[in-house]
Design an enzyme around this catalytic site. Structure first.
Site, PDB file in Angstrom:
ATOM      1  N   GLY A  19       0.761  -1.386   0.028  1.00  0.00           N
ATOM      2  CA  GLY A  19       0.069  -0.191  -0.031  1.00  0.00           C
ATOM      3  C   GLY A  19       0.899   1.545   0.118  1.00  0.00           C
ATOM      4  O   GLY A  19       1.882   1.210   0.442  1.00  0.00           O
ATOM      5  N   GLN A  58       2.936  10.130   0.941  1.00  0.00           N
ATOM      6  CA  GLN A  58       4.367   9.232   1.025  1.00  0.00           C
ATOM      7  C   GLN A  58       5.256   9.783   0.148  1.00  0.00           C
ATOM      8  O   GLN A  58       6.334   9.533   0.186  1.00  0.00           O
ATOM      9  CB  GLN A  58       4.185   7.715   1.010  1.00  0.00           C
ATOM     10  N   CYS A 108       6.076  -0.324   6.946  1.00  0.00           N
ATOM     11  CA  CYS A 108       5.688   0.809   6.179  1.00  0.00           C
ATOM     12  C   CYS A 108       6.852   1.471   5.304  1.00  0.00           C
ATOM     13  O   CYS A 108       8.210   1.235   5.817  1.00  0.00           O
ATOM     14  CB  CYS A 108       5.364   1.977   7.081  1.00  0.00           C
ATOM     15  N   LEU A 109       6.613   1.595   3.972  1.00  0.00           N
ATOM     16  CA  LEU A 109       7.565   1.920   3.317  1.00  0.00           C
ATOM     17  C   LEU A 109       8.428   3.265   3.513  1.00  0.00           C
ATOM     18  O   LEU A 109       9.442   3.526   3.189  1.00  0.00           O
ATOM     19  CB  LEU A 109       7.129   2.251   1.713  1.00  0.00           C
ATOM     20  N   HIS A 168      -3.952   1.233   7.667  1.00  0.00           N
ATOM     21  CA  HIS A 168      -2.621   1.602   7.716  1.00  0.00           C
ATOM     22  C   HIS A 168      -2.577   2.952   6.719  1.00  0.00           C
ATOM     23  O   HIS A 168      -2.027   4.226   6.980  1.00  0.00           O
ATOM     24  CB  HIS A 168      -1.731   0.828   7.372  1.00  0.00           C
ATOM     25  N   GLU A 169      -3.096   2.753   5.610  1.00  0.00           N
ATOM     26  CA  GLU A 169      -2.915   3.803   4.425  1.00  0.00           C
ATOM     27  C   GLU A 169      -3.916   4.930   4.726  1.00  0.00           C
ATOM     28  O   GLU A 169      -3.428   6.154   4.441  1.00  0.00           O
ATOM     29  CB  GLU A 169      -3.361   3.138   3.244  1.00  0.00           C
ATOM     30  N   HIS A 228      -2.174   7.493   7.199  1.00  0.00           N
ATOM     31  CA  HIS A 228      -1.293   8.482   6.471  1.00  0.00           C
ATOM     32  C   HIS A 228      -1.968   9.555   6.081  1.00  0.00           C
ATOM     33  O   HIS A 228      -1.282  10.594   6.228  1.00  0.00           O
ATOM     34  CB  HIS A 228      -0.892   7.670   5.234  1.00  0.00           C
TER      35      HIS A 228
HETATM   36 NI    NI Z   1       2.762   3.374   5.280  1.00  0.00          NI
END
Ligand code: NI
Length: 176
Positions: A46, A51, A89-90, A131-132, A135
């Site tokens: 995701g 991000q 998380c990226l 999660h997304e 953000h």
């Molecule tokens: Ni993330």
């Protein structure tokens, strides 16, 4: 389409409240295409617009069939159950935490042309929706846990647990 740079924890863009998408135009389509390409390139499940430094309410999430769902102005409309699991998380590279999430999550969102739809995800997909969407409000998963671990530390812990599990029946036999 082009790859965008993924911002990491500490970048102010990751702590901001994102604005709703109002124009369903070519610029949004490029953003969604870039999010998908950047996510595929990074090997994640995701990615949210902030991000990559775009403070708009748009995310992409990979479903259980490895198809990417585009969610514009998403909101969670229902959630059920619980799951505990490792989450990463990226934007927080190489750090994972044990995080509790709902097990089934339904999101209402718009597609790239502005049409409303609902989608339900379970397990990893449900975790990813939560999660997304966080953000988009400037939150990171690390707020849900006190401890973060590297993949090597997690492997070591799981190996230890397996060893313990193997020992248990043997101990019982000795007692008999
Ligand atoms: Ni993330």
């Amino acid at each position: 389409m082009s790859l965008r740079k993924i911002l990491t924890q500490g970048d102010p863009a990751l702590a901001k409240q994102c604005r709703p998408v109002e124009k369903f135009d070519q610029k949004l389509h490029w953003l969604l295409d870039d999010l998908k390409e950047t996510l595929a390139n990074a090997g994640g499940v995701g990615l949210a617009a902030p991000q990559v430094g775009i403070l708009r309410r748009a995310v992409v999430v990979e479903d259980e069939n490895e198809r990417m769902i585009e969610l514009v102005n998403p909101v969670i409309v229902s959630q059920e159950g619980e799951q505990d699991g490792w989450e990463g998380c990226l934007s927080v590279p190489n750090q994972y935490g044990w995080v509790r999430r709902p097990n089934v999550v339904t999101v209402r969102a718009q597609d790239r042309d502005g049409n409303f739809f609902e989608v339900t995800g379970e397990e990893l997909v449900a975790r990813c929706f939560c999660h997304e969407l966080e953000h988009l409000d400037g939150h990171l998963f690390v707020e849900h846990t006190d401890e973060l671990y590297s993949p090597e530390e997690i492997d070591a812990m799981e190996a230890e647990e397996e060893d313990e599990a193997k020992k248990r029946p043997r101990r019982k036999e000795k007692r008999k």
